[in-house]
Design an enzyme around this catalytic site. Sequence first.
Site: not given
Length: 218
Positions: A135-136
Amino acid sequence: MNKKVAVILAGCGVYDGSEIHEAVIALVSLDRGGAEVQCFAPDIPQMHVVNHLTGEVMEETRNVLVEAARIARGQIKPLTELKVEDFDALVLPGGFGAAKNLCDFATQGAEFQVRHDVLRAAQDFAEASKPVGLICISPVMAVKIYGEGVVCTLGDAGCDAAEAVRRLGAEVKGCAADQFVEDTERKLLTTPAYMVAQSLTEAATGIEKMIARLVALA
């Protein structure tokens, strides 16, 4: 039988640890998906401590495992105890801590290295053909985990982080915050979250979709 998912945290707080929104949304999504979750974190000092009110570096030290325990409500183990055979999938939320404490991308850019224990754990899942969700900013580590040709996203395909990992051999795709990218060959799922999200809802939507797919693959 419930799927078992390991989550590696990098501290607590967007500027020096795991991004709390991303981590909690991932944990809630896993729980809603019926997964049994265990959090882990390296038992090491943080790179530094940031005052989240002012953005300034503070003159103190904190431990990544101890800080990550705040998010996990104390239910967390040292990363050294993570064994791939005990789990069906792996998730790494973002936040600057992922680029400071799990690897050194924040300071080294394209010359970065992933911490040996983080890399070992992630590569164990990759070699076992078990799904991994990043994620991210965490997807910068994909090229170190899977090697050249890995498909991932950091949101804006032309951002500095994307260019850096592209030079290392990753195929970096553009992706809206409320979507995710799947490398079907490697069972790797990535979503940009706050790399491009303009709201909590946008970030949450992408994470929820990615987690639902991860649980289905597990």
